[in-house]
Scaffold this motif. Structure first.
Motif, short mmCIF file in Angstrom:
data_model
loop_
_atom_site.label_atom_id
_atom_site.label_comp_id
_atom_site.label_asym_id
_atom_site.label_seq_id
_atom_site.Cartn_x
_atom_site.Cartn_y
_atom_site.Cartn_z
N ASN A 77 0.81 -1.23 0.00
CA ASN A 77 0.00 0.00 0.00
C ASN A 77 0.84 1.26 0.00
OD1 ASN A 77 -2.33 -1.63 0.21
ND2 ASN A 77 -2.11 -1.71 2.44
N GLU A 78 1.99 1.21 0.67
CA GLU A 78 2.81 2.41 0.78
C GLU A 78 4.24 2.05 1.16
OE1 GLU A 78 3.09 6.51 3.50
OE2 GLU A 78 1.42 5.09 3.77
N TYR A 79 5.19 2.80 0.60
CA TYR A 79 6.58 2.67 1.03
C TYR A 79 6.88 3.84 1.97
CZ TYR A 79 11.65 2.76 1.13
OH TYR A 79 12.95 2.78 1.55
N ARG A 80 7.15 3.55 3.23
CA ARG A 80 7.32 4.59 4.23
C ARG A 80 8.78 4.92 4.51
NH1 ARG A 80 2.73 2.03 8.14
NH2 ARG A 80 4.33 0.43 8.29
N GLY A 81 9.69 4.09 4.01
CA GLY A 81 11.10 4.34 4.24
C GLY A 81 11.58 3.84 5.60
N GLY A 124 5.88 -5.47 6.58
CA GLY A 124 4.67 -4.82 7.09
C GLY A 124 3.52 -5.78 7.32
N ASN A 135 12.80 3.67 9.38
CA ASN A 135 12.43 4.27 10.65
C ASN A 135 13.49 3.87 11.68
OD1 ASN A 135 11.27 4.82 13.23
ND2 ASN A 135 9.20 4.71 12.34
N ALA A 138 3.70 -0.79 12.47
CA ALA A 138 3.69 0.65 12.28
C ALA A 138 5.08 1.21 11.94
CB ALA A 138 3.15 1.35 13.51
N PRO A 179 9.14 -0.49 7.05
CA PRO A 179 9.31 0.40 5.89
C PRO A 179 8.20 0.24 4.85
CG PRO A 179 10.92 -1.38 5.84
CD PRO A 179 10.25 -1.45 7.18
N LEU A 180 7.52 -0.90 4.86
CA LEU A 180 6.43 -1.14 3.93
C LEU A 180 5.11 -1.23 4.70
CD1 LEU A 180 7.96 -3.97 1.70
CD2 LEU A 180 8.18 -1.49 1.42
N GLU A 181 4.07 -0.61 4.15
CA GLU A 181 2.74 -0.80 4.70
C GLU A 181 2.00 -1.75 3.76
OE1 GLU A 181 -1.41 1.55 4.93
OE2 GLU A 181 0.31 2.69 5.68
N SER A 182 1.65 -2.91 4.26
CA SER A 182 1.07 -3.95 3.42
C SER A 182 -0.24 -4.46 4.01
CB SER A 182 2.05 -5.13 3.27
OG SER A 182 3.30 -4.69 2.79
#
Length: 296
Positions: free
Chosen positions: A120-124, A231, A126, A242, A245-248
């Protein structure tokens, strides 16, 4: 005394021996960790004025050190042998960690490619991942010392490698049920116990072949950290998703996606682990690493 009575008496004596070893190990390991956790750690926190993150790092490092000291004490004084399984083998440890990442990454990649998992999103990156990695390493090492170092070897000395492998792996799996959602249905629970037993058996046979705690802990920790990075749920735990790096997200039937448990419960992962387990078991048998029971 007839044969059945003699066999029963032998098994009872072996069971008593196993339980005594587990009790003594609990005193050494649990005692060392408790002394640090509830005695030395609060004192260090006050004397050094440690912040929350610093105190957490000291806690993780101290628990790991006390775990190893407690295990060394148990093996040295109770089993009266040198704990060769704690020897550092850099090449084997690195290779095992790479295998852990590769195995779960392969299963997850196929499920992403098939649309069962969706990015869904690559958050980088943390920075909190450093702390999580420390927790995962300590937890994996703790489990390997307790289940493979103590429990498996105690059972193996009584009943041989193969029965000990499956009994200890079943216990390992059942104890992990506490991580799961209480609303999990019976079919999903059965799958979880089966997959957990198989994964436990895989780590046990890896220990049988290597006879090294660090080799197995490296695979265990690398496997868990690789799941976290995607994720997806890790053995039913959602807490760390949370900071990944990946939101899946996951879709489709639980038998394929693993549902709330994560990739470990996917049939794809189960088949992959079973295949690699079989290869290493055959290798261990060929290398004559499997021990017979004490009665043989």
């Amino acid at each position: 005394m007839d044969e059945k009575t003699r066999t029963l008496t032998l098994h009872v004596r072996q069971l008593r021996g196993v339980l005594l070893k587990l009790f003594i190990a609990a005193l050494f390991i649990g005692g060392a960790i408790a002394l640090f956790r509830f005695g030395l750690l609060p004192l260090l926190g006050k004397l050094l004025s440690l912040g929350e993150s610093e105190l957490a790092a000291v806690r993780r490092g101290g628990i790991l050190l006390c775990l190893l000291l407690g295990y060394w004490g148990y093996v040295h004084f109770a089993e009266k042998r040198h704990p060769t399984e704690l020897g550092i083998k850099p090449g084997s440890i690195a290779l095992s960690a790479l295998l852990g990442v590769a195995m779960i990454a392969l299963a997850s990649a196929v499920l992403f490619a098939c649309g069962v998992y969706q990015l869904n999103e690559y958050r980088g990156f943390n920075s909190a991942l450093f702390g999580v990695a420390g927790v995962i390493l300590v937890a994996a090492t703790l489990e390997e010392v307790v289940f493979r170092g103590v429990m498996f070897q105690a059972l193996e000395s009584a009943w041989g490698t193969v029965p000990a492998l499956w009994l200890q792996s079943l216990i390992f799996s059942v104890l992990h049920i506490a991580n799961l959602d209480s609303n999990l249905g019976t079919p999903e629970l059965v799958v979880t116990v089966i997959s957990g037993t198989l994964i436990g058996a895989f780590w046990t046979v890896l220990f049988v072949q290597s006879r090294n705690i660090w080799v197995v802990a490296a695979h265990h920790a690398a496997w868990n950290f690789a799941v976290l990075l995607t994720g997806l749920p890790l053995s039913g735990l959602d807490d760390w998703r949370a900071v990944a790096p990946l939101e899946s997200s996951y879709h489709g039937p639980n038998w394929l996606s693993g549902g709330t448990v994560g990739p470990e419960d996917s049939i794809l992962t189960v088949v992959l682990v079973a295949a690699v387990f079989t290869v290493i078991l055959l290798w261990a048998r060929k290398s004559r690493r499997l021990l017979p029971s004490a009665e043989q």
